[in-house]
Design a protein around this motif. Structure first.
Motif, PDB file in Angstrom:
ATOM      1  N   ARG A   1     -33.028  74.402  28.650  1.00 54.74           N
ATOM      2  CA  ARG A   1     -32.129  73.734  29.614  1.00 54.74           C
ATOM      3  C   ARG A   1     -32.784  72.471  30.180  1.00 54.74           C
ATOM      4  O   ARG A   1     -32.144  71.433  30.303  1.00 54.74           O
ATOM      5  CB  ARG A   1     -31.791  74.713  30.742  1.00 54.74           C
ATOM      6  N   LEU A   2     -34.071  72.556  30.529  1.00 48.50           N
ATOM      7  CA  LEU A   2     -34.779  71.399  31.069  1.00 48.50           C
ATOM      8  C   LEU A   2     -34.895  70.281  30.038  1.00 48.50           C
ATOM      9  O   LEU A   2     -34.712  69.105  30.356  1.00 48.50           O
ATOM     10  CB  LEU A   2     -36.165  71.807  31.565  1.00 48.50           C
ATOM     11  N   VAL A   3     -35.187  70.634  28.807  1.00 46.07           N
ATOM     12  CA  VAL A   3     -35.291  69.628  27.744  1.00 46.07           C
ATOM     13  C   VAL A   3     -33.940  68.954  27.533  1.00 46.07           C
ATOM     14  O   VAL A   3     -33.851  67.733  27.389  1.00 46.07           O
ATOM     15  CB  VAL A   3     -35.816  70.260  26.440  1.00 46.07           C
ATOM     16  N   GLU A   4     -32.872  69.727  27.548  1.00 44.51           N
ATOM     17  CA  GLU A   4     -31.523  69.174  27.388  1.00 44.51           C
ATOM     18  C   GLU A   4     -31.200  68.205  28.522  1.00 44.51           C
ATOM     19  O   GLU A   4     -30.680  67.105  28.283  1.00 44.51           O
ATOM     20  CB  GLU A   4     -30.504  70.317  27.366  1.00 44.51           C
ATOM     21  N   GLU A   5     -31.534  68.582  29.763  1.00 45.30           N
ATOM     22  CA  GLU A   5     -31.272  67.720  30.918  1.00 45.30           C
ATOM     23  C   GLU A   5     -32.101  66.430  30.839  1.00 45.30           C
ATOM     24  O   GLU A   5     -31.602  65.344  31.133  1.00 45.30           O
ATOM     25  CB  GLU A   5     -31.588  68.468  32.216  1.00 45.30           C
ATOM     26  N   MET A   6     -33.351  66.544  30.418  1.00 41.50           N
ATOM     27  CA  MET A   6     -34.196  65.356  30.279  1.00 41.50           C
ATOM     28  C   MET A   6     -33.641  64.414  29.216  1.00 41.50           C
ATOM     29  O   MET A   6     -33.662  63.194  29.391  1.00 41.50           O
ATOM     30  CB  MET A   6     -35.630  65.769  29.947  1.00 41.50           C
ATOM     31  N   GLN A   7     -33.137  64.970  28.121  1.00 40.95           N
ATOM     32  CA  GLN A   7     -32.550  64.134  27.070  1.00 40.95           C
ATOM     33  C   GLN A   7     -31.324  63.393  27.588  1.00 40.95           C
ATOM     34  O   GLN A   7     -31.131  62.206  27.299  1.00 40.95           O
ATOM     35  CB  GLN A   7     -32.187  64.984  25.863  1.00 40.95           C
ATOM     36  N   LYS A   8     -30.492  64.071  28.379  1.00 37.65           N
ATOM     37  CA  LYS A   8     -29.310  63.420  28.948  1.00 37.65           C
ATOM     38  C   LYS A   8     -29.711  62.270  29.855  1.00 37.65           C
ATOM     39  O   LYS A   8     -29.145  61.177  29.798  1.00 37.65           O
ATOM     40  CB  LYS A   8     -28.473  64.430  29.747  1.00 37.65           C
ATOM     41  N   ARG A   9     -30.700  62.515  30.708  1.00 34.38           N
ATOM     42  CA  ARG A   9     -31.142  61.480  31.645  1.00 34.38           C
ATOM     43  C   ARG A   9     -31.781  60.306  30.915  1.00 34.38           C
ATOM     44  O   ARG A   9     -31.574  59.153  31.287  1.00 34.38           O
ATOM     45  CB  ARG A   9     -32.122  62.059  32.663  1.00 34.38           C
ATOM     46  N   MET A  10     -32.565  60.583  29.887  1.00 34.75           N
ATOM     47  CA  MET A  10     -33.195  59.512  29.126  1.00 34.75           C
ATOM     48  C   MET A  10     -32.135  58.662  28.428  1.00 34.75           C
ATOM     49  O   MET A  10     -32.237  57.432  28.396  1.00 34.75           O
ATOM     50  CB  MET A  10     -34.179  60.084  28.111  1.00 34.75           C
ATOM     51  N   THR A  11     -31.116  59.310  27.888  1.00 35.97           N
ATOM     52  CA  THR A  11     -30.037  58.580  27.226  1.00 35.97           C
ATOM     53  C   THR A  11     -29.302  57.695  28.225  1.00 35.97           C
ATOM     54  O   THR A  11     -29.005  56.530  27.928  1.00 35.97           O
ATOM     55  CB  THR A  11     -29.053  59.564  26.561  1.00 35.97           C
ATOM     56  N   ALA A  12     -29.046  58.224  29.415  1.00 31.94           N
ATOM     57  CA  ALA A  12     -28.366  57.437  30.446  1.00 31.94           C
ATOM     58  C   ALA A  12     -29.229  56.256  30.885  1.00 31.94           C
ATOM     59  O   ALA A  12     -28.722  55.142  31.065  1.00 31.94           O
ATOM     60  CB  ALA A  12     -28.037  58.315  31.643  1.00 31.94           C
ATOM     61  N   ASN A  13     -30.520  56.463  31.038  1.00 34.68           N
ATOM     62  CA  ASN A  13     -31.415  55.380  31.450  1.00 34.68           C
ATOM     63  C   ASN A  13     -31.567  54.336  30.349  1.00 34.68           C
ATOM     64  O   ASN A  13     -31.701  53.151  30.632  1.00 34.68           O
ATOM     65  CB  ASN A  13     -32.787  55.924  31.849  1.00 34.68           C
ATOM     66  N   MET A  14     -31.561  54.774  29.103  1.00 33.98           N
ATOM     67  CA  MET A  14     -31.666  53.816  27.995  1.00 33.98           C
ATOM     68  C   MET A  14     -30.429  52.924  27.959  1.00 33.98           C
ATOM     69  O   MET A  14     -30.531  51.743  27.665  1.00 33.98           O
ATOM     70  CB  MET A  14     -31.851  54.540  26.666  1.00 33.98           C
ATOM     71  N   ALA A  15     -29.274  53.489  28.279  1.00 31.54           N
ATOM     72  CA  ALA A  15     -28.049  52.690  28.311  1.00 31.54           C
ATOM     73  C   ALA A  15     -28.134  51.645  29.421  1.00 31.54           C
ATOM     74  O   ALA A  15     -27.651  50.522  29.261  1.00 31.54           O
ATOM     75  CB  ALA A  15     -26.830  53.593  28.520  1.00 31.54           C
ATOM     76  N   ALA A  16     -28.775  51.999  30.533  1.00 29.81           N
ATOM     77  CA  ALA A  16     -28.917  51.056  31.643  1.00 29.81           C
ATOM     78  C   ALA A  16     -29.914  49.949  31.322  1.00 29.81           C
ATOM     79  O   ALA A  16     -29.913  48.913  31.972  1.00 29.81           O
ATOM     80  CB  ALA A  16     -29.351  51.800  32.903  1.00 29.81           C
ATOM     81  N   MET A  17     -30.769  50.147  30.334  1.00 31.39           N
ATOM     82  CA  MET A  17     -31.769  49.151  29.981  1.00 31.39           C
ATOM     83  C   MET A  17     -31.269  48.153  28.938  1.00 31.39           C
ATOM     84  O   MET A  17     -32.012  47.289  28.509  1.00 31.39           O
ATOM     85  CB  MET A  17     -33.041  49.842  29.459  1.00 31.39           C
ATOM     86  N   GLN A  18     -30.027  48.267  28.527  1.00 38.59           N
ATOM     87  CA  GLN A  18     -29.454  47.321  27.580  1.00 38.59           C
ATOM     88  C   GLN A  18     -29.380  45.946  28.243  1.00 38.59           C
ATOM     89  O   GLN A  18     -29.123  45.845  29.441  1.00 38.59           O
ATOM     90  CB  GLN A  18     -28.060  47.768  27.137  1.00 38.59           C
ATOM     91  N   PRO A  19     -29.596  44.876  27.507  1.00 41.01           N
ATOM     92  CA  PRO A  19     -29.593  43.534  28.103  1.00 41.01           C
ATOM     93  C   PRO A  19     -28.324  43.212  28.892  1.00 41.01           C
ATOM     94  O   PRO A  19     -28.398  42.606  29.961  1.00 41.01           O
ATOM     95  CB  PRO A  19     -29.725  42.603  26.897  1.00 41.01           C
ATOM     96  N   GLU A  20     -27.186  43.650  28.390  1.00 39.66           N
ATOM     97  CA  GLU A  20     -25.932  43.368  29.098  1.00 39.66           C
ATOM     98  C   GLU A  20     -25.921  44.037  30.473  1.00 39.66           C
ATOM     99  O   GLU A  20     -25.504  43.442  31.459  1.00 39.66           O
ATOM    100  CB  GLU A  20     -24.724  43.855  28.282  1.00 39.66           C
ATOM    101  N   GLU A  21     -26.397  45.283  30.525  1.00 45.90           N
ATOM    102  CA  GLU A  21     -26.409  46.017  31.788  1.00 45.90           C
ATOM    103  C   GLU A  21     -27.417  45.412  32.760  1.00 45.90           C
ATOM    104  O   GLU A  21     -27.172  45.345  33.964  1.00 45.90           O
ATOM    105  CB  GLU A  21     -26.727  47.495  31.549  1.00 45.90           C
TER     106      GLU A  21
END
Length: 79
Positions: free
Chosen positions: A29-49
């Motif tokens: 469960r913790l690994v799954e939650e960390m993956q979700k958060r990392m994916t969300a943060n990676m989307a925020a690091m896109q140049p457009e964002e």
């Protein structure tokens, strides 16, 4: 006298024998939650964002940043 005992068991069997809890579901469960958060943060690091968030500060923040940089440059040349 020296006594050697060798026990052949899996980690799960050893945990059960010692009365320790099985934390595999919690870990999954913790690994799954960390993956979700990392994916969300990676989307925020896109140049457009990044540009959207930087330009959202407005002209006042840009002027303040420019004054800060000018002060840093003039401070270095005087020293």
């Amino acid at each position: 006298m020296k006594v050697t005992i060798e026990i052949d068991c899996t980690p799960a069997e050893a945990r059960a024998f010692m009365g320790l809890p099985d934390v595999a579901p919690l870990n999954d469960r913790l690994v799954e939650e960390m993956q979700k958060r990392m994916t969300a943060n990676m989307a925020a690091m896109q140049p457009e964002e990044l540009m959207k968030s930087w330009t959202a500060f407005g002209v006042q923040a840009q002027d303040q940043f420019r004054r800060l940089m000018e002060a840093a440059v003039t401070g270095q040349t005087k020293g």
